[in-house]
Scaffold this active site. Sequence first.
Site, mmCIF file in Angstrom:
data_model
loop_
_atom_site.group_PDB
_atom_site.id
_atom_site.type_symbol
_atom_site.label_atom_id
_atom_site.label_comp_id
_atom_site.label_asym_id
_atom_site.label_seq_id
_atom_site.Cartn_x
_atom_site.Cartn_y
_atom_site.Cartn_z
ATOM 1 N N PHE A 466 -9.778 2.679 -4.509
ATOM 2 C CA PHE A 466 -8.751 1.683 -4.846
ATOM 3 C C PHE A 466 -7.824 2.116 -5.991
ATOM 4 O O PHE A 466 -7.540 1.342 -6.894
ATOM 5 C CB PHE A 466 -9.391 0.327 -5.188
ATOM 6 C CG PHE A 466 -10.533 -0.065 -4.302
ATOM 7 C CD1 PHE A 466 -10.420 -0.006 -2.919
ATOM 8 C CD2 PHE A 466 -11.732 -0.501 -4.838
ATOM 9 C CE1 PHE A 466 -11.483 -0.376 -2.086
ATOM 10 C CE2 PHE A 466 -12.802 -0.870 -4.018
ATOM 11 C CZ PHE A 466 -12.672 -0.809 -2.634
ATOM 12 N N HIS A 467 -7.319 3.360 -5.929
ATOM 13 C CA HIS A 467 -6.438 3.866 -6.970
ATOM 14 C C HIS A 467 -5.099 4.361 -6.406
ATOM 15 O O HIS A 467 -4.666 5.462 -6.743
ATOM 16 C CB HIS A 467 -7.107 5.018 -7.727
ATOM 17 C CG HIS A 467 -8.342 4.649 -8.461
ATOM 18 N ND1 HIS A 467 -9.264 5.586 -8.899
ATOM 19 C CD2 HIS A 467 -8.848 3.437 -8.843
ATOM 20 C CE1 HIS A 467 -10.263 4.965 -9.519
ATOM 21 N NE2 HIS A 467 -10.035 3.674 -9.491
ATOM 22 N N PRO A 468 -4.400 3.603 -5.588
ATOM 23 C CA PRO A 468 -3.122 4.100 -5.068
ATOM 24 C C PRO A 468 -2.052 4.176 -6.162
ATOM 25 O O PRO A 468 -1.912 3.261 -6.972
ATOM 26 C CB PRO A 468 -2.744 3.067 -4.001
ATOM 27 C CG PRO A 468 -3.413 1.805 -4.456
ATOM 28 C CD PRO A 468 -4.711 2.252 -5.076
#
Length: 529
Positions: A466-468
Amino acid sequence: MADWDYIIVGAGSAGCVLASRLSEDAGTRVLLIEAGGRDNYHWVHIPIGYLYCIGNPRTDWGYKTASEPGLGGRSLVYPRGKVLGGCSSINGMLYLRGQAADYDLWRQMGNVGWGWDDVKPYFLKSEDYFDGPSEHHGAGGEWRVEKQRLHWDILDDFARAAEAAGIPATDDFNTGDNGGVGYFKVNQRSGWRVNTAKAFLGKARNRPNLSIMTQAQVERVLFEGRRAVGVRLRRDGAVEEPRAAREVILSAGAIGTPQILQLSGVGPGALLQEFGIPVVHEAAVGENLQDHLQIRCAYKVKGARTLNTMAQSLWGKAKIGLEYALFRTGPMSMAPSQLGAFARSSPDVATPDLEYHVQPLSLEAFGQPLHDFPAITASVCHLRPESRGHVRITSPDPTVHPEIAPNYLSTPGDKVVAARAIRLTRRIMSQEPMARYSPEEFKPGPGGESDEQLAEAAGRIASTIFHPVSTARMGTDDGAVVDPELKVRGIDGLRVVDASVMPRITSGNTNSPTIMIAEKAADMIRGRG
């Protein structure tokens, strides 16, 4: 006459910071717009509540990726916060800055003012570190950082095993060199989550020059010629068009910001024309998507206390709940990952390029029930992936989700690092401190030794962490969307302030770097930096 000086779109990790800082100037009128609702849901504030916020339409946009070839054609859930505080209301609460080398690379890429020595003061400005101020930490700021309020024997032993495998112990991942193994620090206060809405809007929300609008989805930016003058939004079924005298600032995140820009006519010309959107300015908006892919290696263990077994019975669950109610400790106070490690995948790597998130639990996939046997998960991600993806609108309708295609494991280099990551995990688990647990690998499972076999295995079990970032990256070259002051190139009165501006992903979790970006942007906007 414009109603506002600044309109900020998105009350997430960056937007709350901006609204707080810009509204400190009493003569400056600020409107903060959030598509989601207030952060008054109890599971936002109880740390374990991320389990009930992710995938919940009350707090999550509910995105999914496109089918990913590198993951065997799987589509992944892609949580993004849709609530005051944004992703800081549903994330893992880990306080991590990345490495000094990350920001020095940003500067070397042409982004003057974004080197480590430039950005470190902005990390310290917000910080309220539990142990007080020091060379590497600030105190008295809004962003509380504390030790976790639990530990696990099996994680202590994993840390010792990592040391035996050559990863040194560390008590601080945030000095600029994050190499080592230790427990993560978290954004909590006395066992409660701290999100940016609570931290930065707590006092600011009462200022007469700040207005916060929730349940309002921005559909596009309004232009007069090539100047942004306001936004079109929909609230309670009605259309409104607030105007900004100085700037419109997009802080909708690495997915929301490129979608709004493309719907507004700023983006790849061919894409916009496909959907009948007039091109205001052609730019590589939505390209260059980068993310951390975590390989969820898991092991059955014996003779260990793990969350799998603790949570199997009603009595076990009751004990967990009672401990939190009485002391704000125990599993309900825990971040999704408690123990971390930063390591090198190869001696050739200058700084750690692997990050471990180690958990005393296991499950088939995020959101599914825990297994009914004791187990440990050692998730490991490649911190500096070569793979690049995109975010592209699929309709001119703002309510239709864009296509999110991270393009994981699409380069030979990423596949090699994935294979090395699994080998390192096996080496750690084979060390003497773990022997008493008789670990048995079941994800990805025994067998497979070649780079090709292990890369394929990684693709079967990996998921996003979850690190875009980087879908509106800053720079001075033709492919950059914003300049080093975060102004959209080729457009007046429009700025982007969120994780989408990162030219390269940081070597660690991305929430606190996003807060730093907002702190620095606020000073630039106010003429102070």
